[in-house]
Motif scaffolding. Sequence first.
Motif, PDB file in Angstrom:
ATOM      1  N   LEU A  83      -1.576  10.197   1.707  1.00 36.96           N
ATOM      2  CA  LEU A  83      -2.169  10.446   3.023  1.00 36.96           C
ATOM      3  C   LEU A  83      -1.174  11.163   3.931  1.00 36.96           C
ATOM      4  CD1 LEU A  83      -4.487  10.073   5.017  1.00 36.96           C
ATOM      5  CD2 LEU A  83      -3.543   7.835   5.580  1.00 36.96           C
ATOM      6  N   THR A  84       0.074  10.763   3.869  1.00 37.64           N
ATOM      7  CA  THR A  84       1.112  11.391   4.673  1.00 37.64           C
ATOM      8  C   THR A  84       1.282  12.860   4.288  1.00 37.64           C
ATOM      9  OG1 THR A  84       2.262   9.285   4.882  1.00 37.64           O
ATOM     10  CG2 THR A  84       3.538  11.262   5.357  1.00 37.64           C
ATOM     11  N   LYS A  85       1.276  13.162   3.012  1.00 37.96           N
ATOM     12  CA  LYS A  85       1.415  14.553   2.549  1.00 37.96           C
ATOM     13  C   LYS A  85       0.224  15.388   2.999  1.00 37.96           C
ATOM     14  CE  LYS A  85       4.241  13.692  -1.531  1.00 37.96           C
ATOM     15  NZ  LYS A  85       4.305  13.740  -2.995  1.00 37.96           N
ATOM     16  N   LYS A  86      -0.986  14.837   2.888  1.00 44.45           N
ATOM     17  CA  LYS A  86      -2.194  15.571   3.284  1.00 44.45           C
ATOM     18  C   LYS A  86      -2.188  15.822   4.791  1.00 44.45           C
ATOM     19  CE  LYS A  86      -7.192  15.499   2.804  1.00 44.45           C
ATOM     20  NZ  LYS A  86      -8.356  14.809   2.281  1.00 44.45           N
ATOM     21  N   SER A  87      -1.797  14.825   5.554  1.00 45.25           N
ATOM     22  CA  SER A  87      -1.735  14.945   7.002  1.00 45.25           C
ATOM     23  C   SER A  87      -0.695  15.983   7.418  1.00 45.25           C
ATOM     24  CB  SER A  87      -1.383  13.586   7.587  1.00 45.25           C
ATOM     25  OG  SER A  87      -1.819  13.443   8.870  1.00 45.25           O
ATOM     26  N   SER A  88       0.441  15.958   6.772  1.00 48.36           N
ATOM     27  CA  SER A  88       1.507  16.913   7.059  1.00 48.36           C
ATOM     28  C   SER A  88       1.077  18.339   6.724  1.00 48.36           C
ATOM     29  CB  SER A  88       2.757  16.530   6.277  1.00 48.36           C
ATOM     30  OG  SER A  88       3.776  17.465   6.495  1.00 48.36           O
ATOM     31  N   ALA A  89       0.409  18.508   5.602  1.00 44.65           N
ATOM     32  CA  ALA A  89      -0.066  19.836   5.197  1.00 44.65           C
ATOM     33  C   ALA A  89      -1.090  20.369   6.196  1.00 44.65           C
ATOM     34  CB  ALA A  89      -0.656  19.782   3.799  1.00 44.65           C
ATOM     35  N   SER A  90      -1.992  19.507   6.659  1.00 38.64           N
ATOM     36  CA  SER A  90      -3.006  19.914   7.629  1.00 38.64           C
ATOM     37  C   SER A  90      -2.354  20.315   8.952  1.00 38.64           C
ATOM     38  CB  SER A  90      -3.989  18.770   7.852  1.00 38.64           C
ATOM     39  OG  SER A  90      -4.929  19.104   8.833  1.00 38.64           O
ATOM     40  N   PHE A  91      -1.382  19.532   9.402  1.00 35.83           N
ATOM     41  CA  PHE A  91      -0.671  19.847  10.643  1.00 35.83           C
ATOM     42  C   PHE A  91       0.020  21.204  10.533  1.00 35.83           C
ATOM     43  CE2 PHE A  91       3.280  19.878  13.081  1.00 35.83           C
ATOM     44  CZ  PHE A  91       2.798  19.666  14.355  1.00 35.83           C
ATOM     45  N   ASN A  92       0.713  21.448   9.438  1.00 39.10           N
ATOM     46  CA  ASN A  92       1.411  22.720   9.256  1.00 39.10           C
ATOM     47  C   ASN A  92       0.447  23.894   9.175  1.00 39.10           C
ATOM     48  OD1 ASN A  92       4.058  21.755   9.343  1.00 39.10           O
ATOM     49  ND2 ASN A  92       3.967  21.105   7.216  1.00 39.10           N
ATOM     50  N   GLN A  93      -0.715  23.673   8.557  1.00 43.63           N
ATOM     51  CA  GLN A  93      -1.728  24.735   8.475  1.00 43.63           C
ATOM     52  C   GLN A  93      -2.230  25.086   9.879  1.00 43.63           C
ATOM     53  OE1 GLN A  93      -5.298  23.623   6.393  1.00 43.63           O
ATOM     54  NE2 GLN A  93      -5.992  25.722   6.215  1.00 43.63           N
ATOM     55  N   HIS A  94      -2.518  24.074  10.701  1.00 49.89           N
ATOM     56  CA  HIS A  94      -2.978  24.333  12.065  1.00 49.89           C
ATOM     57  C   HIS A  94      -1.883  24.989  12.901  1.00 49.89           C
ATOM     58  CE1 HIS A  94      -6.248  21.137  11.525  1.00 49.89           C
ATOM     59  NE2 HIS A  94      -6.834  22.309  11.618  1.00 49.89           N
TER      60      HIS A  94
ATOM     61  N   MET B 205       0.829  -1.182   0.000  1.00 50.99           N
ATOM     62  CA  MET B 205       0.000   0.000   0.000  1.00 50.99           C
ATOM     63  C   MET B 205       0.874   1.247   0.000  1.00 50.99           C
ATOM     64  SD  MET B 205      -2.964  -0.926   2.727  1.00 50.99           S
ATOM     65  CE  MET B 205      -4.418  -0.294   1.956  1.00 50.99           C
ATOM     66  N   ASP B 206       0.407   2.261  -0.691  1.00 53.41           N
ATOM     67  CA  ASP B 206       1.132   3.524  -0.778  1.00 53.41           C
ATOM     68  C   ASP B 206       0.427   4.579   0.076  1.00 53.41           C
ATOM     69  OD1 ASP B 206       2.820   5.555  -1.483  1.00 53.41           O
ATOM     70  OD2 ASP B 206       1.915   5.868  -3.454  1.00 53.41           O
ATOM     71  N   PHE B 207       1.068   4.957   1.147  1.00 52.48           N
ATOM     72  CA  PHE B 207       0.496   5.939   2.067  1.00 52.48           C
ATOM     73  C   PHE B 207       1.058   7.334   1.856  1.00 52.48           C
ATOM     74  CE2 PHE B 207      -0.145   1.958   4.410  1.00 52.48           C
ATOM     75  CZ  PHE B 207      -1.499   2.065   4.684  1.00 52.48           C
ATOM     76  N   SER B 208       1.815   7.548   0.802  1.00 48.22           N
ATOM     77  CA  SER B 208       2.482   8.838   0.612  1.00 48.22           C
ATOM     78  C   SER B 208       1.487   9.986   0.448  1.00 48.22           C
ATOM     79  CB  SER B 208       3.439   8.782  -0.575  1.00 48.22           C
ATOM     80  OG  SER B 208       2.740   8.495  -1.769  1.00 48.22           O
TER      81      SER B 208
END
Length: 67
Positions: free
Chosen positions: A6-17, A1-4
């Motif tokens: 999801l990882t990018k989206k999660s990282s972007a959301s964290f940085n936005q918050h 499975m490729d989680f890249s």
Amino acid sequence: MDFSALTKKSSASFNQHKNLLKKLAKGHTVKCEVCQGILTLDLKTQQPGQGVAKCQKGCTEIMLDLA
């Protein structure tokens, strides 16, 4: 499975918050993305070691662990 993706989206959301919280902590006015109401930062909640950033209508609410 490729989680890249999801990882990018999660990282972007964290940085936005993180950036949103930095602005609030500096006293800048930040508006809710949904209702355009002003977000407030409350570090004196009933729960010790927790804070919250939220708009008056409640459509944005970010719980913070301060420990």
